[in-house]
Write a protein that holds these residues in place. Sequence first.
Motif, PDB file in Angstrom:
ATOM      1  N   LEU A 108      39.048   5.750 -14.066  1.00 34.66           N
ATOM      2  CA  LEU A 108      38.525   5.180 -15.306  1.00 34.66           C
ATOM      3  C   LEU A 108      37.530   4.094 -14.909  1.00 34.66           C
ATOM      4  CD1 LEU A 108      41.909   4.883 -17.218  1.00 34.66           C
ATOM      5  CD2 LEU A 108      40.129   6.610 -17.553  1.00 34.66           C
ATOM      6  N   LYS A 109      36.263   4.406 -14.957  1.00 35.43           N
ATOM      7  CA  LYS A 109      35.232   3.510 -14.423  1.00 35.43           C
ATOM      8  C   LYS A 109      35.178   2.156 -15.105  1.00 35.43           C
ATOM      9  CE  LYS A 109      32.472   7.282 -12.730  1.00 35.43           C
ATOM     10  NZ  LYS A 109      31.265   8.058 -12.807  1.00 35.43           N
ATOM     11  N   GLU A 110      35.544   2.084 -16.387  1.00 33.68           N
ATOM     12  CA  GLU A 110      35.485   0.819 -17.108  1.00 33.68           C
ATOM     13  C   GLU A 110      36.686  -0.088 -16.846  1.00 33.68           C
ATOM     14  OE1 GLU A 110      37.818   3.604 -19.711  1.00 33.68           O
ATOM     15  OE2 GLU A 110      36.064   3.808 -18.439  1.00 33.68           O
ATOM     16  N   ALA A 111      37.707   0.403 -16.185  1.00 31.22           N
ATOM     17  CA  ALA A 111      38.949  -0.344 -15.972  1.00 31.22           C
ATOM     18  C   ALA A 111      38.976  -0.940 -14.575  1.00 31.22           C
ATOM     19  CB  ALA A 111      40.140   0.581 -16.192  1.00 31.22           C
ATOM     20  N   VAL A 112      38.663  -2.240 -14.472  1.00 35.87           N
ATOM     21  CA  VAL A 112      38.575  -2.882 -13.153  1.00 35.87           C
ATOM     22  C   VAL A 112      39.340  -4.204 -13.092  1.00 35.87           C
ATOM     23  CG1 VAL A 112      36.400  -1.772 -12.534  1.00 35.87           C
ATOM     24  CG2 VAL A 112      36.358  -3.937 -13.788  1.00 35.87           C
ATOM     25  N   GLN A 113      40.320  -4.385 -13.970  1.00 33.09           N
ATOM     26  CA  GLN A 113      41.151  -5.579 -13.949  1.00 33.09           C
ATOM     27  C   GLN A 113      42.601  -5.166 -13.746  1.00 33.09           C
ATOM     28  OE1 GLN A 113      40.263  -7.567 -17.638  1.00 33.09           O
ATOM     29  NE2 GLN A 113      38.354  -8.391 -16.847  1.00 33.09           N
ATOM     30  N   ASN A 114      43.489  -6.149 -13.590  1.00 33.91           N
ATOM     31  CA  ASN A 114      44.896  -5.804 -13.368  1.00 33.91           C
ATOM     32  C   ASN A 114      45.613  -5.413 -14.656  1.00 33.91           C
ATOM     33  OD1 ASN A 114      44.969  -8.523 -14.325  1.00 33.91           O
ATOM     34  ND2 ASN A 114      47.018  -8.727 -13.450  1.00 33.91           N
ATOM     35  N   THR A 115      44.938  -5.505 -15.803  1.00 33.81           N
ATOM     36  CA  THR A 115      45.498  -5.013 -17.055  1.00 33.81           C
ATOM     37  C   THR A 115      44.601  -3.922 -17.608  1.00 33.81           C
ATOM     38  OG1 THR A 115      44.346  -6.670 -18.372  1.00 33.81           O
ATOM     39  CG2 THR A 115      46.576  -7.220 -17.650  1.00 33.81           C
TER      40      THR A 115
END
Length: 80
Positions: free
Chosen positions: A37-44
């Motif tokens: 998921l390219k937009e998901a780059v945080q720990n949440t």
Amino acid sequence: MTSDPADVALSQNITLVCQADGLPEPSFSWKFNGNLLKEAVQNTFTVTNVVLEDSGNYTCVATNDQGVKESTRVINIECK
């Protein structure tokens, strides 16, 4: 994240939290059913207003110079 499947009611929101410690500080990414998921780059990671197609395996990937750690949570969307 826990390894037990989570049951979520249709149209609800879900927030997944990934915890990983390390030096240097790890970077995070997420996969859904094995696809990055390219937009998901945080720990949440949050999915709003879930639909049946949101059921599946969500994997957090924590990466730093020392290696990679993955943790997967199964999400089941329930129609009520």
